[in-house]
Design a protein around this motif. Structure first.
Motif, short mmCIF file in Angstrom:
data_model
loop_
_atom_site.label_atom_id
_atom_site.label_comp_id
_atom_site.label_asym_id
_atom_site.label_seq_id
_atom_site.Cartn_x
_atom_site.Cartn_y
_atom_site.Cartn_z
N THR A 275 25.31 30.14 49.30
CA THR A 275 25.89 30.70 50.54
C THR A 275 26.99 31.73 50.27
N ILE A 276 27.26 32.01 48.99
CA ILE A 276 28.31 32.97 48.67
C ILE A 276 27.85 34.38 49.02
N THR A 277 28.73 35.14 49.66
CA THR A 277 28.43 36.53 50.01
C THR A 277 29.49 37.46 49.43
N ALA A 278 29.12 38.74 49.31
CA ALA A 278 30.06 39.74 48.80
C ALA A 278 31.24 39.88 49.74
N ARG A 279 30.99 39.87 51.05
CA ARG A 279 32.07 40.02 52.03
C ARG A 279 33.08 38.88 51.90
N GLU A 280 32.58 37.67 51.69
CA GLU A 280 33.46 36.51 51.56
C GLU A 280 34.31 36.61 50.30
N ALA A 281 33.69 37.03 49.19
CA ALA A 281 34.44 37.17 47.94
C ALA A 281 35.51 38.26 48.06
N ASP A 282 35.17 39.34 48.78
CA ASP A 282 36.16 40.40 48.98
C ASP A 282 37.33 39.92 49.83
N LYS A 283 37.04 39.09 50.84
CA LYS A 283 38.13 38.53 51.66
C LYS A 283 39.05 37.66 50.81
N TRP A 284 38.46 36.92 49.87
CA TRP A 284 39.27 36.09 48.98
C TRP A 284 40.16 36.98 48.12
N GLN A 285 39.61 38.07 47.62
CA GLN A 285 40.40 39.00 46.82
C GLN A 285 41.57 39.55 47.63
N GLN A 286 41.30 39.95 48.87
CA GLN A 286 42.38 40.49 49.71
C GLN A 286 43.44 39.43 50.00
N ASN A 326 23.21 39.86 41.79
CA ASN A 326 24.46 39.13 42.01
C ASN A 326 25.21 39.77 43.17
N PRO A 327 25.48 39.04 44.26
CA PRO A 327 26.17 39.64 45.41
C PRO A 327 27.58 40.13 45.07
N LEU A 328 28.21 39.53 44.07
CA LEU A 328 29.57 39.94 43.73
C LEU A 328 29.61 41.27 42.99
N ASP A 329 28.44 41.76 42.57
CA ASP A 329 28.41 43.10 41.98
C ASP A 329 28.79 44.16 43.00
N LEU A 330 28.69 43.82 44.29
CA LEU A 330 29.00 44.77 45.36
C LEU A 330 30.48 44.80 45.70
N VAL A 331 31.25 43.86 45.17
CA VAL A 331 32.68 43.79 45.48
C VAL A 331 33.43 44.79 44.61
N GLN A 332 34.20 45.67 45.24
CA GLN A 332 35.02 46.61 44.49
C GLN A 332 36.29 45.89 44.02
N LEU A 333 36.43 45.78 42.73
CA LEU A 333 37.57 45.07 42.18
C LEU A 333 38.85 45.87 42.36
N THR A 334 39.94 45.16 42.53
CA THR A 334 41.23 45.81 42.74
C THR A 334 41.62 46.67 41.55
N GLU A 335 42.23 47.80 41.84
CA GLU A 335 42.68 48.69 40.77
C GLU A 335 43.98 48.16 40.17
N ARG A 336 44.24 48.54 38.97
CA ARG A 336 45.47 48.13 38.31
C ARG A 336 45.96 49.23 37.40
N ASN A 337 47.25 49.29 37.24
CA ASN A 337 47.84 50.24 36.30
C ASN A 337 47.71 49.67 34.90
N GLY A 338 46.98 50.36 34.05
CA GLY A 338 46.79 49.86 32.71
C GLY A 338 48.01 50.07 31.83
N VAL A 339 48.10 49.27 30.79
CA VAL A 339 49.16 49.41 29.79
C VAL A 339 48.54 50.04 28.57
N SER A 340 49.11 51.11 28.09
CA SER A 340 48.54 51.81 26.94
C SER A 340 48.66 50.95 25.69
N SER A 341 47.75 51.23 24.76
CA SER A 341 47.78 50.52 23.48
C SER A 341 49.10 50.74 22.77
#
Length: 539
Positions: A275-286, A326-341
């Motif tokens: 029953t997991i959906t992409a919309r539900e996973a995105d709501k959890w992320q938010q 995989n429905p979670l492939d449709l979820v856009q993951l949050t962006e982050r500022n990377g730390v350089s090596s």
């Protein structure tokens, strides 16, 4: 006990499907073939109590994908055996004969062969039809039936096997007759092509399309709509622990995935995977982002971990769960500022502070792990697993083994290696330390929480509180920079650090003969506490 899901097995360097034929069809299947499609190839493995099929790949991920496809073909064959024989209609008989005709004409289209060869084929076919394959035998209905079976029976078996059909005897005899007629067409057209006449091809309206005499049966491997996230994790743990050379999922990884599952279930109030959906996973992320308790990087990691669990569930059901992907492939993951090596790497003054402070410590992990990481670029989790028995000498130089034996884990296959001990570590007393534990030579030299203890010590005791700094992993970057500056060869550096890159790394450490070369390369690494002015030869 939950049944373990079937998986590819590695024989030599190639993966295979090797399964027991289901008990309810094993006697019906014995001695018969099953058409299976592997990549661009079709094979017809014979079935006994087992069936074995080469998956034609050395890559495990690709093997698992092909395994699912081959299993589907086998299931179709087994389903046909379960349903018993069917009676072919006249139309279905003609359609199957047409498929045999089409195969011979299409596959030989570019190079049809010599006219003489097809003259011989046509003659042998005609003799079978008249029952005169044996010129000394008197033609009778019995000799004709025998000759027809011998000449065309194999083609009929292949045509039926491809369609996963078991037919009654009357249907089989009719199909042999139609295949014999179709092969006359094959000889005539290929003779014409061999003579330069391509006016005819496999295109014809004589033969109808094939319609199966029965509906396909349901597969025995089905998606389980009641499968939970906890079930999925448990199955993955069991799968990875199976076999003599298994690589179990580390306990900390199991805890990580279980924690993510619990948190997601607490948010949605339901543990069912289906029953997991992409919309539900995105709501959890938010929701996690809005709470402000986790960094963007941590939120991103939790979504990735949840996506991994869902992908396990898909593979455990052989793609029948979420067949579109995989429905979670449709979820856009949050962006982050990377730390350089560069920012994560230890600076020289920081490295000196840690190594000097380590000399004053009594706890084994604080005394030796920084030094081991500093002069190998190893991951702290790797050296934290060392035992006294991992250290050995070869031609006067000391080395230690990085291995997955004895319940140890490494990031990847490149992590399995033998690392030379820098003479500076011997001067520090490392070998005296390991010798003092020889009475318990297979026990780990450092506590399980060693890596975290060192990280906390660097931050809180040594006082290096730079936010971007990676207290343990920073050694890895620093070693590579220092080794490069000192002229250590790229292949040696790649092998010593256990990198998964660097094609020439394979030339190191594969036999004892290469060990002295590694020892010479490690001697090029200068002291991090003071500059060395002597040459590597003098050392």
């Amino acid at each position: 006990m939950r049944q373990t899901m079937p998986n590819p097995v590695k024989i030599g360097s190639t993966y295979y499907l090797r399964l027991h034929v289901p008990r309810d069809v094993v006697e019906l299947a014995r001695g018969k073939s099953a058409p299976v499609h592997v990549a661009e190839h079709t094979s017809f493995p014979k079935m006994t109590s087992h069936v074995k099929v080469s998956l034609r790949t050395k890559d495990r991920g690709e093997a698992r994908r092909r395994f699912s496809e081959v299993l589907s073909d086998l299931e179709e064959r087994w389903d046909a055996l379960r349903q018993g024989t069917v009676k072919l209609s006249h139309r279905q008989t003609l359609a199957l004969a047409g498929e045999v005709r089409s195969d011979f004409i299409r596959f030989l289209d570019e190079n049809p062969g010599e006219v003489a060869m097809w003259d011989d084929v046509a003659l042998a076919d005609a003799q079978a039809v008249t029952g005169t394959a044996n010129p000394l035998a008197v033609p009778t209905p019995h000799t004709r039936e025998r000759d027809m079976e011998k000449r065309f029976g194999g083609l009929v078996d292949a045509a039926l096997s491809r369609r996963a059909l078991e037919v009654d005897e009357a249907s089989r005899r009719k199909l042999i007759e139609q295949v014999a007629a179709a092969m006359q067409d094959v000889s005539r057209i290929n003779i014409a092509k061999a003579q330069g006449d391509y006016s005819e091809s496999d295109e014809t309206t004589r033969y109808p399309e094939f319609n199966s005499p029965r509906e396909p049966a349901k597969r025995s491997v089905e998606a389980e709509p009641r499968t939970t996230l906890s079930d999925t994790i448990a199955r993955e743990v069991e799968r990875r622990a199976s076999g003599q050379q298994s690589k179990p999922l580390p306990d900390k990884s199991v805890d990580k995935y279980q924690k993510v599952a619990r948190n997601f279930v607490a948010f949605r109030g339901n543990e069912l995977v289906a029953t997991i959906t992409a919309r539900e996973a995105d709501k959890w992320q938010q929701y996690l982002l809005a709470s402000g308790k986790l960094s963007n990087s941590s939120v991103r990691q939790r979504l990735q971990n949840l996506r991994s669990i869902v992908e396990w569930a898909r593979k455990q059901s052989f793609g029948e769960l979420f067949p579109q992907g995989n429905p979670l492939d449709l979820v856009q993951l949050t962006e982050r500022n990377g730390v350089s090596s560069e920012d994560r790497t230890l600076r020289m003054d920081e490295a000196k502070s840690i190594l000097q402070a380590a000399r004053l410590e009594g706890k084994p992990e604080l005394r030796w792990l920084p030094w081991l990481c500093a002069y190998s670029g190893a991951r702290v989790e790797e050296v934290a697993q060392l035992t006294p028995s991992d250290f050995f000498q070869y031609e006067g130089d000391w080395f230690y083994r990085m291995t997955t034996k004895g319940g140890k884990s490494l990031k990847n296959a490149y992590g399995i290696r033998r690392v030379p001990v820098d003479p500076l570590l011997i001067e520090e007393g490392l070998m005296r330390f390991t010798a003092s534990h020889q009475s318990r030579h297979k026990e780990r030299l450092f506590v399980k929480r060693a890596g975290q203890n060192v990280s906390d010590w660097v931050r809180n005791t040594v006082g290096l509180d730079r936010d971007e700094l990676a207290p343990n992993h920073g050694w890895r970057h620093l070693f590579e920079d220092v080794a490069m500056s000192a002229g250590v060869s790229d292949s040696a550096k790649t092998y010593i650090t256990g990198r998964a890159t660097g094609r020439s790394a394979e030339s190191y450490g594969k036999s004892d003969v290469m060990l002295p070369g590694l020892a010479r390369e490690i001697r090029k690494v200068p002291s991090l506490l003071q500059a060395r002015h002597s040459t590597s030869a003098e050392r």
